[in-house]
Scaffold this motif. Sequence first.
Motif, PDB file in Angstrom:
ATOM      1  N   TRP A  83      -4.214 -15.795  32.866  1.00 45.95           N
ATOM      2  CA  TRP A  83      -3.766 -14.443  32.733  1.00 45.95           C
ATOM      3  C   TRP A  83      -3.135 -13.700  33.717  1.00 45.95           C
ATOM      4  O   TRP A  83      -2.082 -13.084  33.688  1.00 45.95           O
ATOM      5  N   ALA A  84      -3.754 -13.906  34.926  1.00 42.54           N
ATOM      6  CA  ALA A  84      -3.332 -13.463  36.280  1.00 42.54           C
ATOM      7  C   ALA A  84      -1.795 -13.782  36.486  1.00 42.54           C
ATOM      8  O   ALA A  84      -0.922 -13.218  36.766  1.00 42.54           O
ATOM      9  N   GLY A  85      -1.793 -15.334  36.215  1.00 42.28           N
ATOM     10  CA  GLY A  85      -0.198 -15.914  36.495  1.00 42.28           C
ATOM     11  C   GLY A  85       0.492 -15.176  35.605  1.00 42.28           C
ATOM     12  O   GLY A  85       1.868 -14.943  35.985  1.00 42.28           O
ATOM     13  N   ALA A  86       0.429 -15.041  34.127  1.00 40.44           N
ATOM     14  CA  ALA A  86       1.108 -14.517  33.081  1.00 40.44           C
ATOM     15  C   ALA A  86       1.778 -13.057  33.408  1.00 40.44           C
ATOM     16  O   ALA A  86       2.736 -12.797  33.345  1.00 40.44           O
ATOM     17  N   SER A  87       0.623 -12.421  33.826  1.00 39.23           N
ATOM     18  CA  SER A  87       1.028 -10.942  34.453  1.00 39.23           C
ATOM     19  C   SER A  87       1.798 -10.723  35.677  1.00 39.23           C
ATOM     20  O   SER A  87       2.643 -10.089  35.691  1.00 39.23           O
ATOM     21  N   LEU A  88       1.646 -11.845  36.488  1.00 42.11           N
ATOM     22  CA  LEU A  88       2.418 -11.489  37.817  1.00 42.11           C
ATOM     23  C   LEU A  88       3.703 -11.880  37.737  1.00 42.11           C
ATOM     24  O   LEU A  88       4.708 -11.392  38.192  1.00 42.11           O
ATOM     25  N   ALA A  89       4.042 -12.776  36.644  1.00 40.83           N
ATOM     26  CA  ALA A  89       5.371 -13.365  36.269  1.00 40.83           C
ATOM     27  C   ALA A  89       6.249 -12.173  35.865  1.00 40.83           C
ATOM     28  O   ALA A  89       7.536 -12.023  35.897  1.00 40.83           O
ATOM     29  N   LYS A  90       5.574 -11.180  35.251  1.00 43.91           N
ATOM     30  CA  LYS A  90       6.143 -10.107  34.864  1.00 43.91           C
ATOM     31  C   LYS A  90       6.840  -9.037  35.770  1.00 43.91           C
ATOM     32  O   LYS A  90       7.767  -8.026  35.372  1.00 43.91           O
ATOM     33  N   ARG A  91       6.350  -9.062  37.055  1.00 44.17           N
ATOM     34  CA  ARG A  91       6.603  -8.153  37.910  1.00 44.17           C
ATOM     35  C   ARG A  91       8.273  -8.263  38.365  1.00 44.17           C
ATOM     36  O   ARG A  91       8.660  -9.502  38.439  1.00 44.17           O
ATOM     37  N   PRO A  92       9.138  -7.066  38.556  1.00 43.02           N
ATOM     38  CA  PRO A  92      10.420  -7.373  38.913  1.00 43.02           C
ATOM     39  C   PRO A  92      10.729  -8.169  40.342  1.00 43.02           C
ATOM     40  O   PRO A  92       9.699  -8.141  41.112  1.00 43.02           O
ATOM     41  N   ALA A  93      11.853  -8.505  40.421  1.00 39.99           N
ATOM     42  CA  ALA A  93      12.029  -9.085  42.003  1.00 39.99           C
ATOM     43  C   ALA A  93      12.296  -8.170  42.704  1.00 39.99           C
ATOM     44  O   ALA A  93      12.333  -6.514  42.659  1.00 39.99           O
ATOM     45  N   SER A 103       7.074 -17.732  39.546  1.00 40.05           N
ATOM     46  CA  SER A 103       6.248 -18.998  39.831  1.00 40.05           C
ATOM     47  C   SER A 103       4.890 -18.954  39.519  1.00 40.05           C
ATOM     48  O   SER A 103       4.298 -20.046  39.685  1.00 40.05           O
ATOM     49  N   SER A 104       4.160 -17.718  39.630  1.00 41.78           N
ATOM     50  CA  SER A 104       2.929 -17.760  39.400  1.00 41.78           C
ATOM     51  C   SER A 104       2.191 -18.346  38.420  1.00 41.78           C
ATOM     52  O   SER A 104       1.133 -18.753  38.281  1.00 41.78           O
ATOM     53  N   THR A 105       3.080 -18.314  37.245  1.00 43.49           N
ATOM     54  CA  THR A 105       2.655 -19.368  36.213  1.00 43.49           C
ATOM     55  C   THR A 105       2.491 -20.704  36.351  1.00 43.49           C
ATOM     56  O   THR A 105       1.399 -21.393  35.700  1.00 43.49           O
ATOM     57  N   ILE A 106       3.405 -21.194  37.306  1.00 46.21           N
ATOM     58  CA  ILE A 106       3.272 -22.603  37.643  1.00 46.21           C
ATOM     59  C   ILE A 106       2.035 -22.923  38.416  1.00 46.21           C
ATOM     60  O   ILE A 106       1.224 -23.713  38.239  1.00 46.21           O
ATOM     61  N   LEU A 107       1.767 -21.813  39.457  1.00 40.30           N
ATOM     62  CA  LEU A 107       0.459 -22.115  40.093  1.00 40.30           C
ATOM     63  C   LEU A 107      -0.788 -21.986  39.455  1.00 40.30           C
ATOM     64  O   LEU A 107      -1.777 -22.768  39.395  1.00 40.30           O
ATOM     65  N   ALA A 108      -0.906 -21.222  38.452  1.00 39.91           N
ATOM     66  CA  ALA A 108      -1.837 -20.925  37.373  1.00 39.91           C
ATOM     67  C   ALA A 108      -2.223 -22.202  36.647  1.00 39.91           C
ATOM     68  O   ALA A 108      -3.158 -22.511  36.380  1.00 39.91           O
ATOM     69  N   ALA A 109      -1.020 -22.645  36.169  1.00 40.47           N
ATOM     70  CA  ALA A 109      -1.256 -24.044  35.385  1.00 40.47           C
ATOM     71  C   ALA A 109      -1.881 -25.208  36.135  1.00 40.47           C
ATOM     72  O   ALA A 109      -2.822 -25.766  35.869  1.00 40.47           O
ATOM     73  N   LEU A 110      -1.402 -25.255  37.549  1.00 37.62           N
ATOM     74  CA  LEU A 110      -2.195 -26.104  38.411  1.00 37.62           C
ATOM     75  C   LEU A 110      -3.410 -26.051  38.837  1.00 37.62           C
ATOM     76  O   LEU A 110      -4.234 -26.900  38.756  1.00 37.62           O
ATOM     77  N   ALA A 111      -3.763 -24.622  39.139  1.00 35.97           N
ATOM     78  CA  ALA A 111      -4.875 -24.307  39.310  1.00 35.97           C
ATOM     79  C   ALA A 111      -5.721 -24.563  38.078  1.00 35.97           C
ATOM     80  O   ALA A 111      -7.102 -24.945  38.278  1.00 35.97           O
ATOM     81  N   ASN A 112      -5.630 -24.262  37.031  1.00 37.52           N
ATOM     82  CA  ASN A 112      -6.364 -24.600  35.566  1.00 37.52           C
ATOM     83  C   ASN A 112      -6.589 -26.126  35.689  1.00 37.52           C
ATOM     84  O   ASN A 112      -7.720 -26.628  35.330  1.00 37.52           O
ATOM     85  N   ALA A 113      -5.636 -26.891  35.960  1.00 35.99           N
ATOM     86  CA  ALA A 113      -5.809 -28.415  35.938  1.00 35.99           C
ATOM     87  C   ALA A 113      -6.901 -28.725  36.870  1.00 35.99           C
ATOM     88  O   ALA A 113      -7.684 -29.768  36.552  1.00 35.99           O
ATOM     89  N   VAL A 114      -6.817 -28.087  38.055  1.00 36.73           N
ATOM     90  CA  VAL A 114      -7.759 -28.601  39.172  1.00 36.73           C
ATOM     91  C   VAL A 114      -8.927 -28.180  38.605  1.00 36.73           C
ATOM     92  O   VAL A 114     -10.001 -28.999  39.059  1.00 36.73           O
ATOM     93  N   MET A 263      11.874 -21.950  37.675  1.00 38.42           N
ATOM     94  CA  MET A 263      11.449 -20.740  38.329  1.00 38.42           C
ATOM     95  C   MET A 263       9.974 -20.204  37.698  1.00 38.42           C
ATOM     96  O   MET A 263       9.475 -19.453  38.526  1.00 38.42           O
ATOM     97  N   SER A 264       9.822 -20.703  36.525  1.00 37.38           N
ATOM     98  CA  SER A 264       8.350 -20.557  35.964  1.00 37.38           C
ATOM     99  C   SER A 264       8.132 -21.399  35.031  1.00 37.38           C
ATOM    100  O   SER A 264       8.851 -22.589  34.935  1.00 37.38           O
ATOM    101  N   THR A 265       7.057 -21.302  34.409  1.00 35.70           N
ATOM    102  CA  THR A 265       6.713 -22.211  33.392  1.00 35.70           C
ATOM    103  C   THR A 265       7.854 -22.081  32.103  1.00 35.70           C
ATOM    104  O   THR A 265       7.479 -23.022  31.250  1.00 35.70           O
ATOM    105  N   THR A 266       8.486 -21.163  31.933  1.00 38.30           N
ATOM    106  CA  THR A 266       9.415 -20.915  30.803  1.00 38.30           C
ATOM    107  C   THR A 266      10.677 -20.773  31.145  1.00 38.30           C
ATOM    108  O   THR A 266      11.783 -20.717  30.129  1.00 38.30           O
ATOM    109  N   GLN A 267      11.225 -20.710  32.556  1.00 37.99           N
ATOM    110  CA  GLN A 267      12.463 -20.388  32.898  1.00 37.99           C
ATOM    111  C   GLN A 267      12.765 -21.300  34.024  1.00 37.99           C
ATOM    112  O   GLN A 267      12.341 -21.878  34.777  1.00 37.99           O
ATOM    113  N   THR A 268      14.235 -21.626  33.778  1.00 41.98           N
ATOM    114  CA  THR A 268      14.776 -22.849  34.499  1.00 41.98           C
ATOM    115  C   THR A 268      16.188 -22.238  35.245  1.00 41.98           C
ATOM    116  O   THR A 268      16.875 -21.427  34.619  1.00 41.98           O
TER     117      THR A 268
END
Length: 323
Positions: A83-93, A103-114, A263-268
């Motif tokens: 949830w934190a990763g998804a929320s941080l990803a919405k913040r503007p540049a 990129s917080s969503t990528i870190l969140a997914a990696l943390a969940n795997a660990v 750039m994130s789990t949904t953007q390239t």
Amino acid sequence: MHGSHRHDHAAHGDSLAGGHGHAHGHGHSHAPADFGRAFAIGVVLNLGFVLAEGIAGLLIDSMALLADAGHNLSDVLGLLIAWAGASLAKRPASPRFTYGLSSSTILAALANAVLLLFAAGAIALEAVRRFNDPPPIAGGTVMAIAFAGILVNFATAMLFVRGRKDDINVRGAYLHMLADAAVSAGVVVAGAIIWWTGAQWIDPAIGLVIVAVILWSTWDLGRDSLAMALHAVPPGIDPERVQAMLAAQRGVSRVHDLHIWPMSTTQTALTAHLMMPAGHPGDAFLAELQHALAHDHGIGHATLQIEIGDSDDEACRLHDAHG
């Protein structure tokens, strides 16, 4: 292209120093869905279940239930991380984080795997310990509470089922909940068999089977999230096809310094240098190319640099470095 927007800034070679043009296309070919409500519901459901399971464990003096309540508390942590990763990803540049915090969503997914791997390790250690000294199971009560755990964890997993294929962060939350539903199911099966046969070794044996299931389901999540964290080309995108498409465009004589990364789990994102002769088509050409990258390859953030020249003597200095 769904939910896309693009801001194209291009200039003709004769108006730029050194004859270079840049175009930045910012589109979202797969706009991330908002799972904020799903995360909130999941956290509330699992916190409620942890509280009920912990109280029941204290009342009947069941270490099995208390241990499972502690394990289910890690589910809440996993949901909060996603949830934190998804929320941080919405913040503007910002001037410092020029791509925002997507990129917080990528870190969140990696943390969940660990976190899933640690949970599997904890279950395996406990299962091995119980082989030597299997504790008595409180029969029907443990089975009833474990069945409630199946319902809670499976219901939470279903909140994320529609996003599990498009967003690896959402997939992490989905797998975490599904793994715990499997753990609860294992407790029910083990409890039923022991109730009927009295074979206490069934409990740790089922635990090891569940560990194998968790490791199998976590492998892809861990591999993909680690690759994304290292800026590997996202799955489903063929860099050779992208390069061939760019090279086949009218007026393009060579493509080099091509980079594709998540750039994130949904953007390239993509950057590339295109060698073109003087008098290239300009803005319309770049707009069409950015649209094609987003529509055909799922690359919504494209930065293209046009290099005006007809010979290798005028090649960019990055050509030899990156190919």
